[in-house]
Design a protein around this motif. Structure first.
Motif, PDB file in Angstrom:
ATOM      1  N   ASN A 194       0.463  -1.170   0.001  1.00 42.42           N
ATOM      2  CA  ASN A 194       0.389  -0.175  -0.180  1.00 42.42           C
ATOM      3  C   ASN A 194       0.314   1.555  -0.235  1.00 42.42           C
ATOM      4  N   THR A 195       2.149   1.740  -0.601  1.00 39.16           N
ATOM      5  CA  THR A 195       2.989   2.338  -0.605  1.00 39.16           C
ATOM      6  C   THR A 195       2.796   2.971  -2.325  1.00 39.16           C
ATOM      7  N   VAL A 196       3.094   4.187  -2.070  1.00 41.13           N
ATOM      8  CA  VAL A 196       3.465   4.966  -3.503  1.00 41.13           C
ATOM      9  C   VAL A 196       4.607   5.531  -3.284  1.00 41.13           C
ATOM     10  N   TYR A 197       5.784   5.500  -3.986  1.00 37.51           N
ATOM     11  CA  TYR A 197       7.253   6.065  -4.148  1.00 37.51           C
ATOM     12  C   TYR A 197       7.288   7.046  -5.150  1.00 37.51           C
ATOM     13  N   LEU A 198       8.666   7.859  -4.869  1.00 38.86           N
ATOM     14  CA  LEU A 198       9.039   8.627  -5.932  1.00 38.86           C
ATOM     15  C   LEU A 198      10.246   9.242  -6.094  1.00 38.86           C
ATOM     16  N   GLN A 199      11.069   8.269  -6.647  1.00 40.66           N
ATOM     17  CA  GLN A 199      12.332   8.573  -6.574  1.00 40.66           C
ATOM     18  C   GLN A 199      12.345  10.335  -7.628  1.00 40.66           C
ATOM     19  N   MET A 200      13.393  11.149  -6.674  1.00 40.35           N
ATOM     20  CA  MET A 200      13.889  12.078  -7.187  1.00 40.35           C
ATOM     21  C   MET A 200      15.290  12.769  -7.235  1.00 40.35           C
ATOM     22  N   SER A 201      15.126  13.029  -8.749  1.00 39.12           N
ATOM     23  CA  SER A 201      16.972  12.460  -9.255  1.00 39.12           C
ATOM     24  C   SER A 201      17.344  14.240  -9.852  1.00 39.12           C
ATOM     25  N   SER A 202      18.248  15.183  -9.784  1.00 36.00           N
ATOM     26  CA  SER A 202      18.934  16.253 -10.431  1.00 36.00           C
ATOM     27  C   SER A 202      17.912  17.340 -10.332  1.00 36.00           C
ATOM     28  N   LEU A 203      17.723  17.319  -8.165  1.00 36.95           N
ATOM     29  CA  LEU A 203      16.646  17.190  -8.359  1.00 36.95           C
ATOM     30  C   LEU A 203      17.816  19.438  -7.807  1.00 36.95           C
ATOM     31  N   LEU A 204      16.462  20.644  -7.734  1.00 35.22           N
ATOM     32  CA  LEU A 204      16.517  21.622  -8.584  1.00 35.22           C
ATOM     33  C   LEU A 204      16.473  22.501  -7.143  1.00 35.22           C
ATOM     34  N   PRO A 205      17.083  23.514  -6.915  1.00 33.16           N
ATOM     35  CA  PRO A 205      16.054  24.341  -5.790  1.00 33.16           C
ATOM     36  C   PRO A 205      14.993  24.527  -5.607  1.00 33.16           C
TER      37      PRO A 205
END
Length: 122
Positions: free
Chosen positions: A77-88
Motif C-alpha cells: 500500500n505504498t507509492v514512491y517518488l524517486q527524485m533525481s537531479s534535484l533543483l532548488p
C-alpha cells in the motif's frame, strides 16, 4: 478514514537525489490511481506525478519529467517518488493522495497527510 503517511524528505544539494514514500490506509489503494503533489506557502497545489491503479500508466509535470519517477507497491500500500537531479525550485512540501482525473489538483480530497519537506540547497 483515509490515512496517508509520507516520508523520505530531507536536505540535499543541487543535483542530489531523494526517494519519497507514502503509505496509504483506509482507502481503495489497489484499485485507485495515486499521485504526488507539492505545495509551497502562498502557492497553489501542484500535481507532480500520477500513477494508475496497476502502475502501467504514469504522468509527470513538465517541470519534473526525466528527473522524477513514480512507482507503487500494492502489496505494501505504498507509492514512491524517486527524485533525481534535484533543483532548488523543487524545494517544498510533498504530499501523496488518491488521484482522480476529474480532480487533478485534489481539491475535493479532504484527507491529507502531513507531507514531507524537501529542501534543495544551492
Amino acid at each position: 478514514q483515509v490515512q496517508l503517511v509520507e516520508s523520505g524528505g530531507g536536505l540535499v544539494q543541487t543535483g542530489g537525489s531523494l526517494k519519497l514514500s507514502c503509505v496509504a490506509s483506509g482507502g481503495r489503494f489497489s484499485t485507485t490511481s495515486m499521485a504526488w503533489f507539492r505545495r509551497s506557502p502562498g502557492r497553489a497545489r501542484e500535481l507532480v506525478a500520477s500513477i494508475s491503479w496497476n502502475g502501467h500508466i504514469t504522468d509527470y509535470a513538465e517541470s519534473v519529467k526525466g528527473r522524477f519517477t513514480i512507482t507503487r507497491d500494492t502489496n505494501k500500500n505504498t507509492v514512491y517518488l524517486q527524485m533525481s537531479s534535484l533543483l532548488p525550485e523543487d524545494t517544498t512540501v510533498y504530499y501523496c493522495n488518491y488521484y482522480y482525473t476529474s480532480d487533478t489538483l485534489g481539491s475535493s480530497l479532504n484527507d491529507w497527510g502531513q507531507g514531507t519537506q524537501v529542501t534543495v540547497s544551492t
